[in-house]
Design a protein around this motif. Structure first.
Motif, PDB file in Angstrom:
ATOM      1  N   VAL A 106       0.846  -1.188   0.000  1.00  0.00           N
ATOM      2  CA  VAL A 106       0.000   0.000   0.000  1.00  0.00           C
ATOM      3  C   VAL A 106       0.886   1.243   0.000  1.00  0.00           C
ATOM      4  N   ASP A 107       0.336   2.339  -0.478  1.00  0.00           N
ATOM      5  CA  ASP A 107       1.086   3.589  -0.507  1.00  0.00           C
ATOM      6  C   ASP A 107       0.754   4.414   0.723  1.00  0.00           C
ATOM      7  N   ALA A 108       1.749   4.643   1.527  1.00  0.00           N
ATOM      8  CA  ALA A 108       1.624   5.492   2.709  1.00  0.00           C
ATOM      9  C   ALA A 108       2.998   6.087   2.982  1.00  0.00           C
ATOM     10  N   PRO A 109       3.062   7.290   3.525  1.00  0.00           N
ATOM     11  CA  PRO A 109       4.365   7.941   3.735  1.00  0.00           C
ATOM     12  C   PRO A 109       5.356   7.099   4.535  1.00  0.00           C
ATOM     13  N   ASN A 110       4.911   6.492   5.627  1.00  0.00           N
ATOM     14  CA  ASN A 110       5.836   5.688   6.423  1.00  0.00           C
ATOM     15  C   ASN A 110       6.250   4.415   5.700  1.00  0.00           C
ATOM     16  N   VAL A 111       5.390   3.893   4.846  1.00  0.00           N
ATOM     17  CA  VAL A 111       5.717   2.688   4.083  1.00  0.00           C
ATOM     18  C   VAL A 111       6.771   3.016   3.030  1.00  0.00           C
ATOM     19  N   ARG A 112       6.564   4.089   2.299  1.00  0.00           N
ATOM     20  CA  ARG A 112       7.557   4.507   1.295  1.00  0.00           C
ATOM     21  C   ARG A 112       8.921   4.706   1.937  1.00  0.00           C
ATOM     22  N   GLY A 113       8.951   5.426   3.019  1.00  0.00           N
ATOM     23  CA  GLY A 113      10.214   5.708   3.698  1.00  0.00           C
ATOM     24  C   GLY A 113      10.918   4.446   4.152  1.00  0.00           C
ATOM     25  N   PHE A 114      10.163   3.495   4.662  1.00  0.00           N
ATOM     26  CA  PHE A 114      10.750   2.239   5.126  1.00  0.00           C
ATOM     27  C   PHE A 114      11.448   1.520   3.978  1.00  0.00           C
ATOM     28  N   TYR A 115      10.743   1.313   2.872  1.00  0.00           N
ATOM     29  CA  TYR A 115      11.327   0.567   1.754  1.00  0.00           C
ATOM     30  C   TYR A 115      12.419   1.357   1.040  1.00  0.00           C
ATOM     31  N   GLU A 116      12.239   2.645   0.928  1.00  0.00           N
ATOM     32  CA  GLU A 116      13.283   3.463   0.304  1.00  0.00           C
ATOM     33  C   GLU A 116      14.572   3.441   1.118  1.00  0.00           C
ATOM     34  N   SER A 117      14.465   3.273   2.430  1.00  0.00           N
ATOM     35  CA  SER A 117      15.672   3.205   3.266  1.00  0.00           C
ATOM     36  C   SER A 117      16.519   1.972   2.955  1.00  0.00           C
ATOM     37  N   PHE A 118      15.930   0.989   2.274  1.00  0.00           N
ATOM     38  CA  PHE A 118      16.657  -0.214   1.863  1.00  0.00           C
ATOM     39  C   PHE A 118      17.046  -0.178   0.386  1.00  0.00           C
ATOM     40  N   GLY A 119      16.822   0.944  -0.260  1.00  0.00           N
ATOM     41  CA  GLY A 119      17.211   1.086  -1.652  1.00  0.00           C
ATOM     42  C   GLY A 119      16.128   0.740  -2.658  1.00  0.00           C
ATOM     43  N   PHE A 120      14.921   0.426  -2.209  1.00  0.00           N
ATOM     44  CA  PHE A 120      13.833   0.151  -3.141  1.00  0.00           C
ATOM     45  C   PHE A 120      13.356   1.466  -3.746  1.00  0.00           C
ATOM     46  N   GLU A 121      12.965   1.419  -5.018  1.00  0.00           N
ATOM     47  CA  GLU A 121      12.418   2.581  -5.702  1.00  0.00           C
ATOM     48  C   GLU A 121      10.987   2.292  -6.106  1.00  0.00           C
ATOM     49  N   SER A 122      10.124   3.255  -5.905  1.00  0.00           N
ATOM     50  CA  SER A 122       8.740   3.117  -6.321  1.00  0.00           C
ATOM     51  C   SER A 122       8.672   3.213  -7.843  1.00  0.00           C
ATOM     52  N   CYS A 123       7.893   2.348  -8.442  1.00  0.00           N
ATOM     53  CA  CYS A 123       7.779   2.359  -9.901  1.00  0.00           C
ATOM     54  C   CYS A 123       7.177   3.655 -10.423  1.00  0.00           C
ATOM     55  N   ASP A 124       6.401   4.353  -9.612  1.00  0.00           N
ATOM     56  CA  ASP A 124       5.833   5.615 -10.077  1.00  0.00           C
ATOM     57  C   ASP A 124       6.866   6.736 -10.097  1.00  0.00           C
ATOM     58  N   ARG A 125       8.038   6.494  -9.522  1.00  0.00           N
ATOM     59  CA  ARG A 125       9.097   7.507  -9.509  1.00  0.00           C
ATOM     60  C   ARG A 125      10.308   7.104 -10.339  1.00  0.00           C
ATOM     61  N   GLY A 126      10.363   5.869 -10.760  1.00  0.00           N
ATOM     62  CA  GLY A 126      11.527   5.379 -11.490  1.00  0.00           C
ATOM     63  C   GLY A 126      11.220   5.116 -12.945  1.00  0.00           C
ATOM     64  N   VAL A 127      12.028   4.308 -13.572  1.00  0.00           N
ATOM     65  CA  VAL A 127      11.854   3.999 -14.985  1.00  0.00           C
ATOM     66  C   VAL A 127      11.105   2.685 -15.201  1.00  0.00           C
ATOM     67  N   ALA A 128      10.879   1.916 -14.132  1.00  0.00           N
ATOM     68  CA  ALA A 128      10.170   0.653 -14.251  1.00  0.00           C
ATOM     69  C   ALA A 128       8.662   0.896 -14.215  1.00  0.00           C
ATOM     70  N   VAL A 129       7.937  -0.075 -14.697  1.00  0.00           N
ATOM     71  CA  VAL A 129       6.487  -0.032 -14.628  1.00  0.00           C
ATOM     72  C   VAL A 129       6.055  -1.309 -13.904  1.00  0.00           C
ATOM     73  N   ALA A 130       4.990  -1.203 -13.149  1.00  0.00           N
ATOM     74  CA  ALA A 130       4.473  -2.365 -12.432  1.00  0.00           C
ATOM     75  C   ALA A 130       3.020  -2.572 -12.817  1.00  0.00           C
ATOM     76  N   PHE A 131       2.635  -3.821 -12.917  1.00  0.00           N
ATOM     77  CA  PHE A 131       1.260  -4.167 -13.217  1.00  0.00           C
ATOM     78  C   PHE A 131       0.771  -5.115 -12.134  1.00  0.00           C
ATOM     79  N   TYR A 132      -0.505  -5.038 -11.843  1.00  0.00           N
ATOM     80  CA  TYR A 132      -1.087  -5.799 -10.746  1.00  0.00           C
ATOM     81  C   TYR A 132      -2.468  -6.250 -11.145  1.00  0.00           C
ATOM     82  N   ARG A 133      -2.789  -7.490 -10.824  1.00  0.00           N
ATOM     83  CA  ARG A 133      -4.133  -7.999 -11.075  1.00  0.00           C
ATOM     84  C   ARG A 133      -4.534  -8.856  -9.886  1.00  0.00           C
ATOM     85  N   GLU A 134      -5.680  -8.558  -9.322  1.00  0.00           N
ATOM     86  CA  GLU A 134      -6.218  -9.342  -8.214  1.00  0.00           C
ATOM     87  C   GLU A 134      -7.546  -9.921  -8.665  1.00  0.00           C
ATOM     88  N   TYR A 135      -7.790 -11.147  -8.282  1.00  0.00           N
ATOM     89  CA  TYR A 135      -9.040 -11.765  -8.719  1.00  0.00           C
ATOM     90  C   TYR A 135     -10.208 -11.258  -7.945  1.00  0.00           C
TER      91      TYR A 135
END
Length: 135
Positions: A106-135
């Motif tokens: 989920v997108d939340a400020p504390n969640v973004r900060g946590f993962y970004e502190s480990f070097g993860f980049e959000s696809c909405d800010r980088g060059v990658a694209v992500a797709f998701y499908r839930e049944y």
């Protein structure tokens, strides 16, 4: 004191309590499925305070070219105590040779900060694209 354990031997009562504590009730509506998911994960590390399961991280993937961090959850009473950080560090160190590490959350400020502190980049800010499908 928090004890960390690697492996899949977690009873359904503890799983249900932890997943419910963070509101992930879709998992606990099918406890047999959750137990199977845990058992079939590539890697699981759990955090325990005595007999209580207070945190868990699990990953799926091939362990060589891609790693998907499926779940990382910490009981609300134990958040902000670096348990999630220790779990994530364990996974990243164990699988440092894997080039692609992916997660969906989920997108939340504390969640973004946590993962970004480990070097993860959000696809909405980088060059990658992500797709998701839930049944």
């Amino acid at each position: 004191m928090i004890e960390y354990k690697k492996g899949y031997q977690i009873d359904s009562k503890n799983l249900k309590e932890l997943y419910n504590s963070v509101g992930w009730i879709a998992y606990t509506q099918d406890l047999v499925g959750l137990e199977r998911a845990i058992t079939h994960s590539l890697y699981v590390v759990s955090a325990w305070h005595g007999e209580q399961l207070v945190g868990l991280i699990r990953v799926v993937g091939d362990g060589y070219t891609i790693l998907y961090i499926q779940d990382i959850l910490i009981h609300p009473d134990y958040q902000q105590q670096k348990i999630g950080t220790k779990l994530m560090c364990d996974v990243l160190e164990t699988y440092k040779h894997v080039r692609q590490k992916v997660l969906l959350t989920v997108d939340a400020p504390n969640v973004r900060g946590f993962y970004e502190s480990f070097g993860f980049e959000s696809c909405d800010r980088g060059v990658a694209v992500a797709f998701y499908r839930e049944y």
